[in-house]
Design an enzyme around this catalytic site. Structure first.
Site, PDB file in Angstrom:
ATOM      1  N   LYS A 109     -92.609  93.489  32.945  1.00  0.00           N
ATOM      2  CA  LYS A 109     -93.447  94.594  32.464  1.00  0.00           C
ATOM      3  C   LYS A 109     -94.008  95.405  33.625  1.00  0.00           C
ATOM      4  O   LYS A 109     -94.170  96.619  33.509  1.00  0.00           O
ATOM      5  CB  LYS A 109     -94.578  94.069  31.565  1.00  0.00           C
ATOM      6  N   LYS A 190     -84.076  91.658  25.578  1.00  0.00           N
ATOM      7  CA  LYS A 190     -84.655  91.327  24.263  1.00  0.00           C
ATOM      8  C   LYS A 190     -85.140  92.583  23.540  1.00  0.00           C
ATOM      9  O   LYS A 190     -85.556  93.555  24.178  1.00  0.00           O
ATOM     10  CB  LYS A 190     -85.783  90.303  24.401  1.00  0.00           C
ATOM     11  N   LYS A 193     -91.051  95.985  21.320  1.00  0.00           N
ATOM     12  CA  LYS A 193     -91.821  97.075  20.717  1.00  0.00           C
ATOM     13  C   LYS A 193     -92.034  98.215  21.700  1.00  0.00           C
ATOM     14  O   LYS A 193     -91.992  99.363  21.335  1.00  0.00           O
ATOM     15  CB  LYS A 193     -93.225  96.573  20.328  1.00  0.00           C
TER      16      LYS A 193
HETATM   17  N1  AQP Z   1     -86.892  90.002  20.683  1.00  0.00           N
HETATM   18  C1  AQP Z   1     -87.617  88.993  20.180  1.00  0.00           C
HETATM   19  N2  AQP Z   1     -87.008  87.938  19.568  1.00  0.00           N
HETATM   20  C2  AQP Z   1     -87.750  86.925  19.043  1.00  0.00           C
HETATM   21  N3  AQP Z   1     -89.100  86.879  19.090  1.00  0.00           N
HETATM   22  C3  AQP Z   1     -89.739  87.911  19.685  1.00  0.00           C
HETATM   23  N4  AQP Z   1     -91.044  88.185  19.871  1.00  0.00           N
HETATM   24  C4  AQP Z   1     -91.167  89.369  20.529  1.00  0.00           C
HETATM   25  N5  AQP Z   1     -89.959  89.882  20.764  1.00  0.00           N
HETATM   26  C5  AQP Z   1     -89.044  89.009  20.249  1.00  0.00           C
HETATM   27  C6  AQP Z   1     -92.141  87.331  19.433  1.00  0.00           C
HETATM   28  O1  AQP Z   1     -93.018  88.103  18.627  1.00  0.00           O
HETATM   29  C7  AQP Z   1     -94.348  87.594  18.790  1.00  0.00           C
HETATM   30  C8  AQP Z   1     -95.300  88.704  19.042  1.00  0.00           C
HETATM   31  O2  AQP Z   1     -94.972  89.372  20.226  1.00  0.00           O
HETATM   32  P1  AQP Z   1     -96.103  90.172  21.007  1.00  0.00           P
HETATM   33  O3  AQP Z   1     -96.618  91.252  20.148  1.00  0.00           O
HETATM   34  O4  AQP Z   1     -97.113  89.220  21.504  1.00  0.00           O
HETATM   35  O5  AQP Z   1     -95.410  90.834  22.235  1.00  0.00           O
HETATM   36  P2  AQP Z   1     -94.174  90.493  23.089  1.00  0.00           P
HETATM   37  O6  AQP Z   1     -93.840  89.050  23.078  1.00  0.00           O
HETATM   38  O7  AQP Z   1     -94.406  91.089  24.458  1.00  0.00           O
HETATM   39  O8  AQP Z   1     -93.073  91.261  22.272  1.00  0.00           O
HETATM   40  P3  AQP Z   1     -92.700  92.773  22.109  1.00  0.00           P
HETATM   41  O9  AQP Z   1     -92.334  93.002  20.699  1.00  0.00           O
HETATM   42  O10 AQP Z   1     -91.658  93.083  23.121  1.00  0.00           O
HETATM   43  O11 AQP Z   1     -93.991  93.622  22.369  1.00  0.00           O
HETATM   44  P4  AQP Z   1     -94.429  94.466  23.617  1.00  0.00           P
HETATM   45  O12 AQP Z   1     -93.253  95.344  23.950  1.00  0.00           O
HETATM   46  O13 AQP Z   1     -95.617  95.216  23.131  1.00  0.00           O
HETATM   47  O14 AQP Z   1     -94.756  93.537  24.719  1.00  0.00           O
HETATM   48  C9  AQP Z   1     -94.302  86.580  19.941  1.00  0.00           C
HETATM   49  O15 AQP Z   1     -94.323  85.279  19.404  1.00  0.00           O
HETATM   50  C10 AQP Z   1     -92.987  86.859  20.604  1.00  0.00           C
HETATM   51  O16 AQP Z   1     -92.439  85.713  21.202  1.00  0.00           O
END
Ligand code: AQP
Length: 322
Positions: A109, A190, A193
């Site tokens: 990040k 992966k 969001k």
């Molecule tokens: N690609 C993925 N496959 C499976 N699980 C995923 N998670 C996120 N991306 C995937 C799981 O979703 C939960 C919530 O995630 P988060 O909101 O805490 O943020 P993150 O893990 O950093 O995921 P994002 O969606 O990529 O959000 P941003 O971009 O905002 O950081 C977690 O349990 C995560 O493992």
């Protein structure tokens, strides 16, 4: 048995969030479970305040639409329970700089962020506090959070050794398939969001035509053999995993039934639409009832704060705060 997990309100939820985390949360929800929208974590990403408020309401509506029932266990907002920020400080004082520097999510990040925020570096400590405040046994998460749960365990064990038995040591629970859903256009990264990839990300509340378009255009390979092999065939294997997480059949068994990529893609799109269509309907209803969402937040927050307060005070007392 306490189950705890959280999700950031950083944008529309995608099928990685759903299959990797939220679907498990729903399956594991009992009176002992506590789930939250971690809006303090979302501050690590630059966003207009008005949009942030909308995204927070969206996140609650998404969780409720997916099937979380606030009458079973609290669904609350992290920033409304002040013990999270307070516990963060206690735990920052038992965590080393080097430990946080090893976090792979920070490294990824930080590469995408201009003008690094300290919060992006220290956020795994806030997350450890989130978990430890609820005497959590199990944390259902996707694979990208595995390292952060390991850190929470290490912090809990170190704190207990140094200051006496204070925290329950948690463990991560990952789904058997779907723990790491990949971007459809770039299947070695992966699905996320906060990374813009309009064709590579299937959102939980995409309409059927969008879901079909994105799945049919998913990047695969040219050898023409339907086989589950994440290293050699990441795009095709990702589609098999998505299908498997929806049908509970193994990716290898699913692959054995198909000769053509197009036929597999069509069935993956149909399975996704069958799962997501009722969730989308519920989401639209809930999102128009902001008063109901506010009520869920208020009730959940009061219940969560009552669990967190004695744990925070126990930790503060153990460290010698009067
Ligand atoms: N690609 C993925 N496959 C499976 N699980 C995923 N998670 C996120 N991306 C995937 C799981 O979703 C939960 C919530 O995630 P988060 O909101 O805490 O943020 P993150 O893990 O950093 O995921 P994002 O969606 O990529 O959000 P941003 O971009 O905002 O950081 C977690 O349990 C995560 O493992």
């Amino acid at each position: 048995m306490r189950v705890f997990s959280g999700i950031q309100p950083t944008g529309a939820m995608h099928i990685g969030n759903y299959l990797g985390a939220i679907k498990q949360w729903v399956a594991m929800q009992t009176t002992g479970s506590v789930y939250c929208v971690v809006d303090l974590h979302a501050l690590t990403l630059e966003t207009e305040p008005a949009l942030r408020r909308e995204q927070t309401l969206d996140a609650f509506a998404s969780l409720l639409a997916a099937g979380l029932d606030p009458s079973v266990g609290p669904v609350f907002l992290q920033s409304r329970v002040p013990y999270h920020a307070q516990m963060n400080w206690l735990l920052e004082c038992v965590t080393s700089f080097g430990e946080l520097g090893r976090m792979t999510q920070f490294k990824e990040k930080a590469e995408r962020q201009v003008g690094h925020r300290v919060g992006l570096f220290t956020y795994p400590v806030l997350m450890a506090g989130d978990i430890l405040l609820y005497e959590t046994n199990q944390v259902p998460v996707g694979d990208d959070q595995r390292q952060h749960i390991e850190l929470a365990r290490e912090i809990a064990i170190r704190f207990n050794n140094r200051y006496g038995d204070t925290f329950v040591v948690p463990e991560a629970v990952l789904p058997a398939v779907g723990a790491r859903i990949m971007d459809l256009q770039e299947p070695t990264r992966k699905m996320s969001k906060s990374v813009s990839s309009p064709l590579g990300t299937v959102y939980m509340f995409d309409g059927p035509a969008d879901v079909e378009k994105k799945i049919m255009k998913a990047v695969t390979d040219t050898d023409g053999e339907v086989r589950y092999d994440p290293d050699a065939k990441p795009g095709l294997s990702n589609l098999l995993e998505i299908f498997s997480a929806l049908s509970f059949e193994s990716p290898v068994d699913i692959a054995a039934r198909y000769q053509r990529y197009g036929d597999l893609k069509r069935d993956v799109a149909d399975a996704l639409n069958a799962e997501l269509a009722p969730l989308s309907r519920r989401y639209r209803e809930l999102r128009s009832e902001e008063g109901e969402i506010e009520r869920v937040i208020d009730e959940g927050t009061a219940t969560a704060a009552a669990i967190a307060a004695p744990v925070y005070h126990r930790a503060a007392h153990a460290m010698g705060l009067l």
